[in-house]
Each structure stands twice: as C-alpha cells, then as structure tokens.
Design an enzyme around this catalytic site. Sequence first.
Site, PDB file in Angstrom:
ATOM      1  CE1 TYR A 233      -3.734   2.442   0.543  1.00 11.13           C
ATOM      2  CE2 TYR A 233      -2.526   3.234   2.456  1.00 11.13           C
ATOM      3  CZ  TYR A 233      -3.559   3.375   1.551  1.00 11.13           C
ATOM      4  OH  TYR A 233      -4.410   4.450   1.653  1.00 11.13           O
TER       5      TYR A 233
ATOM      6  CG  ASP B  43       5.617   3.638   1.134  1.00 13.51           C
ATOM      7  OD1 ASP B  43       5.866   4.313   2.150  1.00 13.51           O
ATOM      8  OD2 ASP B  43       4.459   3.374   0.758  1.00 13.51           O
TER       9      ASP B  43
ATOM     10  CE  LYS C 285       0.690   4.748   8.464  1.00 17.54           C
ATOM     11  NZ  LYS C 285       0.737   4.017   7.207  1.00 17.54           N
TER      12      LYS C 285
HETATM   13  C1  LIG Z   1       0.096   4.504   5.855  1.00 16.25           C
HETATM   14  C2  LIG Z   1       0.889   4.269   4.633  1.00 16.25           C
HETATM   15  C3  LIG Z   1       0.816   5.123   3.527  1.00 16.25           C
HETATM   16  C4  LIG Z   1      -0.171   6.243   3.426  1.00 16.25           C
HETATM   17  O1  LIG Z   1       0.032   7.229   4.384  1.00 16.25           O
HETATM   18  P1  LIG Z   1      -1.198   8.210   4.750  1.00 16.25           P
HETATM   19  O2  LIG Z   1      -0.589   9.154   5.728  1.00 16.25           O
HETATM   20  O3  LIG Z   1      -2.265   7.336   5.310  1.00 16.25           O
HETATM   21  O4  LIG Z   1      -1.625   8.871   3.499  1.00 16.25           O
HETATM   22  C5  LIG Z   1       1.695   4.903   2.484  1.00 16.25           C
HETATM   23  N1  LIG Z   1       2.565   3.888   2.512  1.00 16.25           N
HETATM   24  C6  LIG Z   1       2.649   3.041   3.545  1.00 16.25           C
HETATM   25  C7  LIG Z   1       3.667   1.952   3.536  1.00 16.25           C
HETATM   26  C8  LIG Z   1       1.803   3.189   4.631  1.00 16.25           C
HETATM   27  O5  LIG Z   1       1.857   2.305   5.633  1.00 16.25           O
END
Ligand SMILES: *Cc1c(COP(=O)(O)O)cnc(C)c1O
Length: 428
Positions: free
Chosen positions: A144, A239, A267
């Site tokens: 994701y 990511d 995060k």
């Molecule tokens: C949470 C998450 C996102 C998206 O971040 P948001 O602040 O919810 O837009 C993207 N990549 C990873 C790996 C994530 O865990």
Amino acid sequence: MIYKRSSALFAEAEKVIPGGVNSPVRAFKGVGGTPVFVKEAKGAYLYDEDGNRLIDYINSWGPMILGHAYEPVVNAVVEKAKKGTSFGMPTEIETKIAELAVDMVPNIDKIRFVNSGTEACMSAVRLARGYTGKDKIIKFAGCYHGHSDSFLIQAGSGASTFGTPNSPGVTQGTAKDTLLADYNHINSVETLINANKNEIACVIIEPVAGNMGCIPPKKEFLSALKRLCDTNKILLVFDEVMTGFRLAKGGTQELYGIDADIVCFGKVIGGGLPVGAFAARNEIMNHLAPLGPVYQAGTLSGNPLAMAAGLAMLTALNTDAAVFDRLAKKTEYLHKGMAKVLSDHDIVHTINRVGSMISVHFDEGEVYDFTSAAKGNNGTFKKFFHGMLKEGVYIAPSAFETWFLTDALTYEDLDFTINAVNKVAKNI
Ligand SMILES: *Cc1c(COP(=O)(O)O)cnc(C)c1O
C-alpha cells in the site's frame, strides 16, 4: 465490556460521514461490529467513550512509537500553537527537522515535507518520472502506498499484463502505467522489466511490507532488486512511511544496508500530526520546483505545529540510542509468549515480526507474499479480534494489518496481553 456510547456515537456519525469514518479501515468492516470511539489516550493505553481501558497495539497505525500524549511532543505543539498555527511562509523549524532527518537517514541530501504518506508516495513517483523521463512504474501486490490513483491497482490474471483499477474512479489510462509484481519474487520484477524495456521510471516497494500483515523481505530480495534497478536505470523508491524511524534511526536502508534512490516517510516523522516527506540525494531532489521542473506544492506543507511535533519525536528517537533495540526485545517477548499459548491450544498460526512490527496469521506455513497472506483464516481472526477486545487489548480490526508496538508498553502489559491471548485461544 460495554460499548453503548461508542455504538450510539457511531450511529450519529453514520448519518453525516460516509460509513461513519474518515478512513475505511476504522469501520470494522473486516471483523464486524461497531468501532470503538476513543475519548483520550496516554502512554500504552486508550480510554474509550464508555470508560474502558484498552492496551493499544495500533498506535494511530504507527506514529505513537513512544506512547500516546508523549509529553515532549505535546509541549512542543502547545508552545508553537500560541505563536500562530500557519503562515504559508518559511520558518526556521522546517530547516531544523530537515537537518535532523538528513542526519538520521543514510543516503539522503534533501527532504521535502508534505501532509501525508499518500502525498509523499504520489510526489516521489512524479519526481521519479520527471527525473527519468519514463512513465511506467512497478509496484507489488499487497503493498500500500496511499490512495492516489496510480497505486490503487491490483493483479490481473498474470503479473505481466497491465494492471486493472482496484477502485472505480481510477481510469484505465492511469492503470496501464502501473505494473504489478509479486513481493519476494525477484523473477516477477525481471519479467516486467524485460517486457517494458526503457519504459519504467521506478519500482516502489514497502521494504518491509506492513499492509498485508508484516512480511519481511527474503534474504537477498532487496539487494537483487537494487541491482536490477541500477542495471536498467530504474529508480528504487523505498516507501518507508511505516518503517521509517521505526525499525531503526535510518529505517530499512540502515537495517538491511541497502541504498534506495528515493525514500518516502509519514507516520512516525509527524509524531502524530499530519506529516509526510520524501527525500533523495541532491542529484534527484534538485529536479523539484522551484529548483527544477517537477512541480509539487502544499499550502500547509511544513506547518509549524506538524514540524514541532515531528522535531520533538525525531529528537527523542535520535537521543535514545537504545530505543529501537528495546522495542525489538519487547516485540520478541510478545511473539514468543503468544506463539507458546496459541500452540498450547493447537491453534494453527504463523507469526511474522521485524523490529516493533508484528502480525499473527491464522494459517500454517511461511507467509511471504500477498497470496500466502490472503490464505489466513479470517473466521479465526474475527473471533480472535473480538476476544482480545473483550479482554481489553486493541489490535488492528483487519487480518491484513501489522501491529505496532510502543515503547510505553511495560512487560506487565505484554504479560497481560499474552494472558489475554491464552483466554481467547480457549474459545476459538
Ligand atoms: C500509511 C501508509 C501510507 C499512506 O500514508 P497516509 O498518511 O495514510 O496517506 C503509504 N505507505 C505506507 C507503507 C503506509 O503504511
């Protein structure tokens, strides 16, 4: 436990907010029942609107790595707020947090702050495309990267075919530029690269996957990926929205000793306020506006409250050299305790863990990609989730989510949790 007030609040919310929530995974669709409404939180505990205390293993999906209402972060935000909450002009604190991040994370010279992980990944891909002059990207099934159009693509019948949109509203035009590979299967990446010679701008990956449960990269998978990217002049985008400042000061790049070309954050970097960021070496970052032609902007980007929270959080993590080790030890303790109890009750399971990320799959055998993750028994997970909730332990309301440990957890909390697993396992 009683959830009368939570249920009533949810019914009210449903009238004016789609599904009653502002982000779908909060809605308990995967496990049934109605979501718990939080009133406040401190350290390792959530206190809900009905007065229940819950040990929290989600921690806002990762950011609260040092516990809820962590004082240095709260104080930094409160003090900043008194001096104005947004200017749309440069402030010194943006440079301070940028300097600290560049210092903590290997292999980056410059960092740009945005408002979410979604924005960070979306912008990183635009930068990769602008830098390489190529259009296509490769992502992995089960990873994701936020909800921007290019990433909402799932597997068709074969990984070598074009992706089809995962959500209405994503056009075929966008979907055709996203190619889908299989996590931990380097051959699937090679096949895509060979079939799309000189067309691929970047490979984006969760270097430790956390959005299909926790799935560690197999030995040599990331280094092979790095070699493939380098050979074919494709940028490797890590990511690290979930893993950054969680698995190590320098995230996965440090943990596995692999340099990515662009790194995305979110995060933890915001300490619980809305922050994302992406970073790279000068050569790549200098392509961003206003230095270069790749456009990216934000009215509230680098917002003083968000930067104050992030700076306090990163400072705390940077000054406490033992924190990541301590977190990993607590997670290992939980892992061993839960594994023993589940085995004692003959419950088929596989537990994956990296650092302070852990997940329990109710299936036997190794869980290493989306297909093996999807095999987990969701019926068992639902019973497990609701059982744990009843015992006062809050885990993610989906079998496809990682649990995030906080350093605020004590060994008594972990024993309480293992004991709760024991009680729940008796009734599964
Ligand atoms: C949470 C998450 C996102 C998206 O971040 P948001 O602040 O919810 O837009 C993207 N990549 C990873 C790996 C994530 O865990």
